[in-house]
Design an enzyme around this catalytic site. Structure first.
Site, PDB file in Angstrom:
ATOM      1  N   CYS A   1      11.295 -14.350-135.526  1.00 57.09           N
ATOM      2  CA  CYS A   1      10.101 -15.158-135.893  1.00 57.09           C
ATOM      3  C   CYS A   1      10.755 -16.443-135.819  1.00 57.09           C
ATOM      4  O   CYS A   1       9.777 -17.644-136.382  1.00 57.09           O
ATOM      5  CB  CYS A   1       9.396 -14.785-137.115  1.00 57.09           C
ATOM      6  SG  CYS A   1      10.437 -15.184-138.430  1.00 57.09           S
TER       7      CYS A   1
ATOM      8  N   CYS B   1      15.722  -6.011-123.959  1.00 61.46           N
ATOM      9  CA  CYS B   1      14.518  -5.741-124.333  1.00 61.46           C
ATOM     10  C   CYS B   1      13.576  -7.040-124.236  1.00 61.46           C
ATOM     11  O   CYS B   1      12.450  -7.021-123.979  1.00 61.46           O
ATOM     12  CB  CYS B   1      14.272  -4.838-125.404  1.00 61.46           C
ATOM     13  SG  CYS B   1      14.182  -5.797-126.988  1.00 61.46           S
TER      14      CYS B   1
ATOM     15  N   SER C   1      15.729 -23.298-151.707  1.00 60.50           N
ATOM     16  CA  SER C   1      16.003 -24.258-152.570  1.00 60.50           C
ATOM     17  C   SER C   1      17.210 -23.676-153.351  1.00 60.50           C
ATOM     18  O   SER C   1      17.256 -22.621-153.742  1.00 60.50           O
ATOM     19  CB  SER C   1      14.958 -24.696-153.472  1.00 60.50           C
ATOM     20  OG  SER C   1      14.433 -23.836-154.179  1.00 60.50           O
ATOM     21  N   ILE C   2      17.798 -24.444-153.955  1.00 59.14           N
ATOM     22  CA  ILE C   2      18.983 -24.207-154.714  1.00 59.14           C
ATOM     23  C   ILE C   2      18.462 -23.448-156.046  1.00 59.14           C
ATOM     24  O   ILE C   2      18.970 -22.673-156.730  1.00 59.14           O
ATOM     25  CB  ILE C   2      20.072 -25.165-154.947  1.00 59.14           C
ATOM     26  CG1 ILE C   2      21.498 -24.747-155.756  1.00 59.14           C
ATOM     27  CG2 ILE C   2      19.436 -26.584-155.605  1.00 59.14           C
ATOM     28  CD1 ILE C   2      22.475 -25.646-155.727  1.00 59.14           C
ATOM     29  N   GLY C   3      17.500 -24.533-156.410  1.00 57.81           N
ATOM     30  CA  GLY C   3      16.994 -24.065-157.875  1.00 57.81           C
ATOM     31  C   GLY C   3      16.165 -22.622-157.891  1.00 57.81           C
ATOM     32  O   GLY C   3      16.106 -21.720-158.698  1.00 57.81           O
TER      33      GLY C   3
ATOM     34  N   ASP D   1      24.691 -14.954-154.905  1.00 57.51           N
ATOM     35  CA  ASP D   1      25.983 -15.492-154.740  1.00 57.51           C
ATOM     36  C   ASP D   1      26.155 -16.976-155.405  1.00 57.51           C
ATOM     37  O   ASP D   1      27.232 -17.547-156.000  1.00 57.51           O
ATOM     38  CB  ASP D   1      26.313 -15.868-153.264  1.00 57.51           C
ATOM     39  CG  ASP D   1      26.940 -14.503-152.572  1.00 57.51           C
ATOM     40  OD1 ASP D   1      28.138 -14.558-152.119  1.00 57.51           O
ATOM     41  OD2 ASP D   1      26.141 -13.459-152.645  1.00 57.51           O
TER      42      ASP D   1
ATOM     43  N   ARG E   1      19.640   7.314-129.272  1.00 58.59           N
ATOM     44  CA  ARG E   1      20.747   7.154-128.231  1.00 58.59           C
ATOM     45  C   ARG E   1      22.006   8.047-128.600  1.00 58.59           C
ATOM     46  O   ARG E   1      22.571   8.043-129.630  1.00 58.59           O
ATOM     47  CB  ARG E   1      21.344   5.862-128.429  1.00 58.59           C
ATOM     48  CG  ARG E   1      21.861   5.268-127.132  1.00 58.59           C
ATOM     49  CD  ARG E   1      21.884   3.622-127.450  1.00 58.59           C
ATOM     50  NE  ARG E   1      22.252   2.954-125.990  1.00 58.59           N
ATOM     51  CZ  ARG E   1      22.290   1.801-125.833  1.00 58.59           C
ATOM     52  NH1 ARG E   1      22.116   0.951-127.022  1.00 58.59           N
ATOM     53  NH2 ARG E   1      22.395   1.379-124.776  1.00 58.59           N
TER      54      ARG E   1
ATOM     55  N   ALA F   1      17.188   9.716-122.647  1.00 62.84           N
ATOM     56  CA  ALA F   1      18.420  10.525-122.094  1.00 62.84           C
ATOM     57  C   ALA F   1      19.274   9.343-121.188  1.00 62.84           C
ATOM     58  O   ALA F   1      20.176   9.677-121.039  1.00 62.84           O
ATOM     59  CB  ALA F   1      18.339  11.885-121.571  1.00 62.84           C
TER      60      ALA F   1
ATOM     61  N   GLU G   1      23.736   5.754-122.774  1.00 62.59           N
ATOM     62  CA  GLU G   1      23.853   6.602-123.767  1.00 62.59           C
ATOM     63  C   GLU G   1      25.580   7.134-123.869  1.00 62.59           C
ATOM     64  O   GLU G   1      26.005   6.951-125.101  1.00 62.59           O
ATOM     65  CB  GLU G   1      23.048   7.965-123.826  1.00 62.59           C
ATOM     66  CG  GLU G   1      21.666   7.540-123.937  1.00 62.59           C
ATOM     67  CD  GLU G   1      20.622   8.447-124.772  1.00 62.59           C
ATOM     68  OE1 GLU G   1      21.208   9.539-125.331  1.00 62.59           O
ATOM     69  OE2 GLU G   1      19.501   8.131-124.559  1.00 62.59           O
TER      70      GLU G   1
END
Length: 1399
Positions: A54, A115, A345-347, A361, A965, A1143, A1320
């Site tokens: 998106c 795709c 935002s960091i806050g 983190d 697959r 397949a 496959e």
């Protein structure tokens, strides 16, 4: 503030002005683009900001600098109200009129789209990065050149499930100033033999002056506040922008206190990706408040406003000096993705930690850096420590104003030095994945002894140790460890004691959660502190393995560098595939060996044979429709313009794994805004059946809606229908369901429980999962008895969710647009559910945004539910599953458990194998038996000499498993390879020697696979493939290099492995095609095959051009150009009985059907051609032939069919792969250094497409083994149900050197142009990565064994009766699994061993 004047929302989209008055603040930019405009390139992929489908470009005007700021964002997370005064550009907006952007042409030309669902987001990401680079050059006062390494980072934050990323990286690197054109991979711009200057000139240059410009009219709205209220459908909601802190508190008082309404402070709303349930009535936009946007730096502190984005914080830190800021910046680059960092935002990140316990983190690294925060209220502002702020939730009448980060500046005249390091464990080293544990350490260390009696070494004067993502609510300061180390000189004995204390502290706080265990976090925490303090140790070298000796000066390894990579030389001495290049008709792109000046980044080589004999077949032509995909013009089901009055549906899923349904009450849901109806089993027409999936081929079916009993969490109970996608989702969540969980007993949630309760699926197909080779199991010198292995599951993770649109028509007819692989089977399912004849049902499928087997049958219930609703309501109904529902509903790959007894001789030759496999089929009936057959076949990949095998399919209360697959085959291959490894470990032999001792010969292949599949000896290419790859990959020399590397390094180990591939393929279903020629000579081709990214349409187009050009003779090519041929969508009314696409063999079968149709047309047209040629000396053109055929009223449409299906169509695909990996012993992290892959694709119909399939399948296999772990909780609820918890591979996880060669094998006339499937089989070759990881772990465990012997401490578990080097390694080689196998206490044991050696 309630009297604040309302304003209109104004913004631009691709240059068009939009002005909105009545706007729901919860409406995302993505929803607006898709529902209110004609631009459909921006896709709805996950709704969590995790996939990048998106992504759009956001532009803002800064009136102070008079510059335009541009950055990418995830439109699914951005409220449309948040872009007031901004310009938005999608992939469509990059074009100049009808002219594609340079990024569009590069992506298409480098085969970087399969795709095509993710590609528009990729295009925007790349274009935005190029614009940013060009703007730096224009406004920075200096020329900055884009490097290849920088270009490779353009699409970090964008997922691709199809390509394996290598061609995307090539497209990005093609824009770099330092790119060596010979490094770039296969493309449509040049031939491999072209001169370098011709290659460069063939690339359309990027011209920044042609990029879209910021609309002038928006400058008037820059900085203006937005106040909009919405009363849609009786719901009063508001978005209010505040300009000052006092306004914030006034608005909050008015809306929250006075009116008791749900209120949320909003900067960017990226938190919606995690916390989706809270949808406040009032959003207060605080992003424009000056105090929250401040950036103030002094000698001692950097103050950052709480509303400043993480990306801006990064920029500030990059321009700042000091020992702390660069490390914080490097770590922030690994937080989330750049699209999220540009807005988050960091806050806001800190508030998520404080309020929700988010595993941040940011909170950890700021805590380690000693940050403080300013908290503002209506009365005053207070500065407090971050630790206090996080631990004590702020009252709702206060707001986080700013963060103060100390500079920790060092004195020039002091010997004291500041050291700051941060750490994180994550399956993606570059970010876009929450860490399983993180840490930040700051130490002030006296690096020299001034005088007196102080001992030499590094003395800790001050220390801060912060750990996060421990499974507990908040990040942790380890005070006892800090106190102990402070004042001490760091020696081995001090480090040992510090780690002991730390282990105790972490153990008291770390918790098991749904994804990681406390013991793993505890071990990695100890490893982090060990890494941090290791450089301060002067009384020992802490990098020497015990076998290397403590006094030897080994190569020092200080752990991963800033890119998460170890700074040790690869040791890779691979050579060019010279022999391949000398073969006639072989083209090569890229390099198989790095140049000395190109040590970083990704590299690869693609080699393949090309023949003009069947032109344009066997040519690496560009993908049909690729430019439409990159420009966003390719139409997927969710992009189809819906008829007026279309309603939207959402599943109402079961929340219990096994229970009786006592009541379903939709009353509250029907009162929800926009709700129209609830459709359940009661609404199935009188002649219809409760069938959602019906497959006549294997004679099974499943319900569309649960009736009296639910059998798994996520099973649909019905659908809620409403006026919009969002309203349908909201209404579905309000349906009240009551269950009786006592009558039926507890659910069966594991294979072991299924066995205990005798819950098996027994059908005729299930019995076919047994096999026997040889009259008796032959005895050997040695025997391993009843060993067990487990192979886990995997989710398809196609980027396009399951989608359907049902449009009712006259006379009880209905048209259903579906993202399905099997339109014919869907037609059967719809007919059964609606109770109407099949000629009343039209299923149309144009293309799929990926599938990998997940849309063969599980697309049906979505379409059937839509059709039932449309049938009842007499209105069109559309349903697109959200990512969480999609993952809960579609069960994915089958989990398996194998038990085996194997006998063998001392040389490693296996004499007999007895295997039994339990297969988790889930609750459904569809395809659960077929996988047992496929698994059985895949286990025949070695010559076991004599073999007995049985597969049992277990029925459990988990979602019905689906073909994915290489279904069953990757699991069977894993079991087979692990058995080889077990035998090698038992005997103490090199696994390669054991593999070679058990490789199939042509004779043994006849015994195991039969004469049809094995074919003649001429086509048995396995020996050639094996020896060729060993030579071209320089396998033996690299193996020696790996052993030498491991001998010298304690904390990083490498492994290398070679494996072969035998993959039997069979055309299970008839393939049909119709070719129609029009009066102007243009051609339309219809086929039963669906296009889902595998290139079927492209190959069909090539086969058509070849087939029609045969009108002029067998050796005359190119008479009908590709531009004349269009491949159209699947339509069950126009071309019925088209079977299913599955397949990996549909393309070749469909091409044969197409050529057969062309043969009919050629026979019809040949007399016309001969007549024209007799009238003129010149050869008649295609157009002239068709014009004359029309005049003669000849039929210009023909239908062809694949003639041979079933057992008679069998053949075997051969291949081999060598993979080399590097394992971080301290964390369990894995890097794939190099993969060399040789694949016998027969005579490839399109080498570019087949190489793309090989690479994509291989990387998907890496995901299966290394990253993608499917987890349920104790109640049968899927934990890994979205992008936050389930991690498919990204660029971080692919081989850094990836060489792929298609073998130039002999032509086999029994197959269409001798082609073999490539979709496959290559997935199985990823097992080479797992084998290589095993070898690296084995080296690590050898070190630990020596430590245990020396210290008399045991931790590692071995199999009884096996050699000392064997250990059980299940399929999932995730970081935690690898770390546990390497040893959770290896650091402690190493230090003890070192202490004893010193003493």
């Amino acid at each position: 503030m309630s009297t604040m004047e309302e304003t209109n929302l104004v913004f631009a989209l691709n240059g068009q002005r939009f002005e909105l008055k009545d706007v729901d603040p919860q409406t995302s930019l993505l929803t607006f683009i898709r529902d209110r405009t004609d631009f459909k390139g921006t896709k709805r992929g996950c709704g969590e900001g995790g996939c990048g489908s998106c992504v759009v470009l956001l532009s803002k005007y800064d009136p102070q600098s008079k510059q335009v700021e541009e950055f990418t964002i995830n439109s699914c997370l951005a409220p449309v109200c948040s872009i007031h005064g901004c310009a938005v550009t999608t992939t469509e907006g990059l074009k100049q009129g009808n002219e594609p952007h340079a990024v569009h042409t590069r992506l298409a030309g480098f085969h970087a789209t399969q795709c095509g669902f993710c590609t528009p987001g990729m295009a925007v990401s790349i274009a935005a990065s190029l614009r940013k680079c060009s703007r730096k050059t224009q406004h920075g006062g200096k020329t900055e050149q884009l490097t290849s390494v920088e270009a490779e980072k353009f699409t970090l934050g964008n997922l691709c499930r199809c390509t394996g990323y290598r061609p995307i990286l090539d497209a990005c690197k093609s824009f770099a100033s330092d790119v060596d054109i010979e490094d770039l991979g296969i493309n449509t711009f040049w031939q491999s033999s072209d001169e370098a200057h011709l290659k460069k000139s063939s690339l359309k240059p990027y011209q920044p002056e042609t990029d879209p410009q910021f609309p002038t009219f928006l400058k008037d709205y820059t900085g203006t506040s937005l106040h909009v209220r919405s009363a849609q459908l009786g719901e009063e909601k508001a978005w209010i922008s505040a300009s000052t802190l006092s306004e914030v508190f006034d608005i909050h008082q008015s809306e929250k206190i006075a009116k008791n309404r749900d209120v949320q402070f909003v900067v960017s709303h990226t938190s919606y990706g995690v916390y989706k349930d809270f949808k406040p009535a009032v959003c207060i936009d605080i992003s424009r408040i000056p105090e929250l946007q401040c950036l103030v730096q002094t000698d001692s502190t950097l103050e950052v406003g709480a509303a400043v984005s993480l990306s801006k914080v990064l920029e500030i830190l990059d321009d700042s000096r000091g020992p702390v800021f660069p490390q914080i910046a490097d770590h922030l680059r690994k937080v989330a993705s750049k699209h999220i960092r540009n807005r988050a935002s960091i806050g806001g990140n800190l508030m998520l930690t404080q309020k929700h316990g988010f595993a941040s983190d940011v909170a950890t690294i700021l805590l380690g850096a000693g940050a403080r925060v300013t908290v503002a209220s209506a009365e005053n502002s207070t500065v407090i420590d971050l630790e206090e702020f996080l631990a004590k939730p702020s009252p709702h009448t206060s707001i986080l104003q700013s963060i103060h980060i100390p500079t920790w500046a060092e004195s020039e005249n002091s010997s004291d030095r500041v050291f700051f390091r941060t750490y994180r464990s994550s399956p993606r080293s570059s970010g876009n994945a929450v860490s399983s544990i993180n840490a930040a350490f700051l130490a002030i260390v006296q690096t020299s002894t001034p005088s007196g009696h102080d001992e030499p070494g590094s003395k800790v004067l001050h220390l801060r140790l912060a750990f996060g993502a421990l499974g507990s609510r908040l990040p942790l300061r380890t005070g006892r460890t800090e106190k102990y180390l402070t004042g001490n000189v760091v020696r081995v004995d001090v480090l040992r004691e510090a780690l002991r204390i730390l282990r105790e502290e972490i153990a008291s706080s770390a918790r098991d959660d749904k994804l990681h265990t406390a013991e793993y976090r505890e071990s990695v925490a100890v490893a982090y502190l060990f890494q941090f303090l290791k450089p301060f140790i002067t009384d020992a070298n802490l990098d020497n393995p015990p076998s290397y000796g403590p006094e030897v000066d080994a190569v020092r390894d200080d752990g991963p560098n800033d890119n998460g990579e170890h700074t040790i030389a690869n040791g890779n001495t691979a050579v060019e595939n010279g022999s391949a290049d000398k073969e006639s008709g072989v083209q090569s792109f890229g390099r198989s060996v790095r140049k000395p000046d190109r040590k970083e980044g990704f590299m690869g080589k693609q080699s393949f044979p090309v023949s003009n004999k069947f032109y344009p077949v066997a040519q690496p032509t560009g993908k049909f429709g690729s430019l439409l995909q990159v420009t966003g013009e390719a139409v997927f089901v969710d992009d189809i313009p819906v008829p007026q009055g279309t309603l939207h549906a959402a599943f109402v899923p079961s929340r219990k794994a096994l229970a009786k349904i006592t009541s379903v009450n939709p009353s509250e849901a029907l009162a929800s805004p926009g709700a129209a109806s609830f459709i359940s089993v009661k609404d199935i027409p009188p002649n219809g059946q409760n069938i959602g999936m019906k497959n006549n081929l294997i004679g099974s079916s499943d319900q569309v809606f649960a009736e009296d009993i639910v059998g798994f969490v996520g099973q649909p109970l019905g659908v809620m229908v409403a006026d919009t996608y969002e309203h349908a989702m909201q209404a579905a969540a309000k349906v009240e369901v009551e269950y009786d969980e006592t009558t039926l007993g507890p659910p069966i949630l594991s294979l072991e429980e299924a066995v205990e309760k005798n819950s098996f699926k027994v059908t005729e197909l299930a019995f076919m999962g047994s096999a026997s080779v040889g009259d008796d199991l032959e005895k050997g010198d040695y025997r391993i008895e009843k060993a067990e292995l487990y192979a886990g599951g995997q989710y398809h993770f196609y980027l396009e969710p399951q989608t359907a649109l049902a449009v009712p028509d006259e006379d009880d007819c209905i048209t259903v647009y579906s993202s399905t692989q099997s339109p014919e089977y869907l037609q059967l399912s719809l007919g059964a559910a609606l109770g109407i004849p099949l000629h009343n049902i039209r299923v149309i499928t144009r293309r799929l945004g990926g599938s990998f087997g997940g849309k063969i049958m599980h697309s049906h219930p979505v379409a059937v539910a839509c059709a039932l609703a449309a049938f009842k309501l007499k209105q069109p109904v559309k349903m697109t599953l959200d990512r969480n529902t999609d993952m809960e509903f579609c069960g994915g790959r089958h989990e398996c458990k194998a038990t085996y007894t194997v006998e063998f001789n001392k040389d490693g030759k296996i004499t007999s194998l007895d295997t039994s496999v339990l297969l988790n089929g889930g609750f459904g009936n569809i395809y659960m038996d077929l996988v047992s057959i496929l698994l059985t076949k895949s286990m025949q990949c070695y010559n076991w000499n004599s073999w007995r095998h049985v597969t049992k399919v277990c029925r459990t209360n988990l979602p019905g498993r689906v073909l994915m697959r290489a279904p069953g085959e990757i699991q069977g291959n894993f079991f087979a390879e692990s058995i080889i490894e077990h035998v090698a470990s038992f005997l103490g032999l090199d696994p390669t020697n054991v593999r070679e001792a058990n490789l199939h010969t042509h004779e043994s292949t006849l015994r195991f696979y039969g004469p049809i599949a094995a074919g003649s000896d001429e086509y048995f290419t396995l020996p050639k493939v094996w020896e060729r790859l060993k030579g071209s990959s320089n396998f033996e020399a690299r193996t020696v290099s790996v052993h030498e590397f491991n001998r010298k390094h304690m904390w990083v180990k490498r492994g290398i492995s070679i494996m072969s591939l035998l993959y039997p393929n069979t055309q299970y279903s008839p393939r049909i095609a119709r070719v129609t020629v029009y009066a102007d000579g243009s051609v339309v081709v219809e086929s039963g095959g669906t296009e889902m990214g595998q290139g079927l349409f492209t190959k069909v187009q090539q086969a058509t051009a070849y087939g029609l050009s045969r009108l002029w003779g067998e050796n005359v090519a190119g008479q009908v150009p590709l531009s004349k041929i269009r491949i159209v969508q699947n339509d069950t009314i126009s071309l019925g009985n088209g079977s299913s696409t599955e397949a990996g063999i549909t393309s070749e079968g469909t091409c044969e059907a197409v050529v057969n149709a062309c043969n009919i047309l050629v026979d019809t047209l040949r007399p016309v051609l001969l007549e024209l040629q007799s009238d003129t000396a010149e050869s008649a053109s295609w157009e002239a032939v068709i014009q004359n055929a029309k005049k003669k009223n000849l039929p210009l449409s023909a239908q062809g069919q694949l003639e041979i299906i079933g057992p008679e169509s069998q053949y075997i695909v051969f291949g081999a792969a060598v993979s080399e990996v590097e394992v971080d012993i301290l964390t369990g992290g894995v890097r794939v250094l190099q993969t060399d892959l040789l694949y016998d694709a027969g005579k490839s119909i399109n080498p570019a497409i087949d190489i793309g399939q090989v690479e994509g399948a291989f990387v998907q296999g890496i995901g299966y083994y290394v990253m993608e772990e499917v987890k349920w909780d104790e109640n049968g609820v899927l934990i890994t149900n979205g992008t936050w918890t389930y991690k498919p591979p990204t660029i971080d996880n692919i081989p850094h050197q990836f060489n792929v060669e298609l073998l130039n094998s002999a032509a086999d006339p029994s197959r269409f142009l001798s082609a073999k499937g490539a979709g496959e089989p290559p997935l199985l070759l990823s097992t080479s990565v797992h084998n290589a990881i095993r070898q690296a772990i084995k080296a690590a465990r050898a070190d630990v064994h020596q430590l245990q012997h020396a210290t008399h401490e045991g931790e590692l578990k071995e199999d009884k009766g096996s050699g000392t080097s064997h250990f059980v390694m299940d399929s999932k080689a995730t970081m935690e699994s690898v770390k546990k196998l390497c040893g959770l206490y290896n650091v402690d044991q190493y230090l003890e061993w070192l202490s004893k050696n010193k003493s």
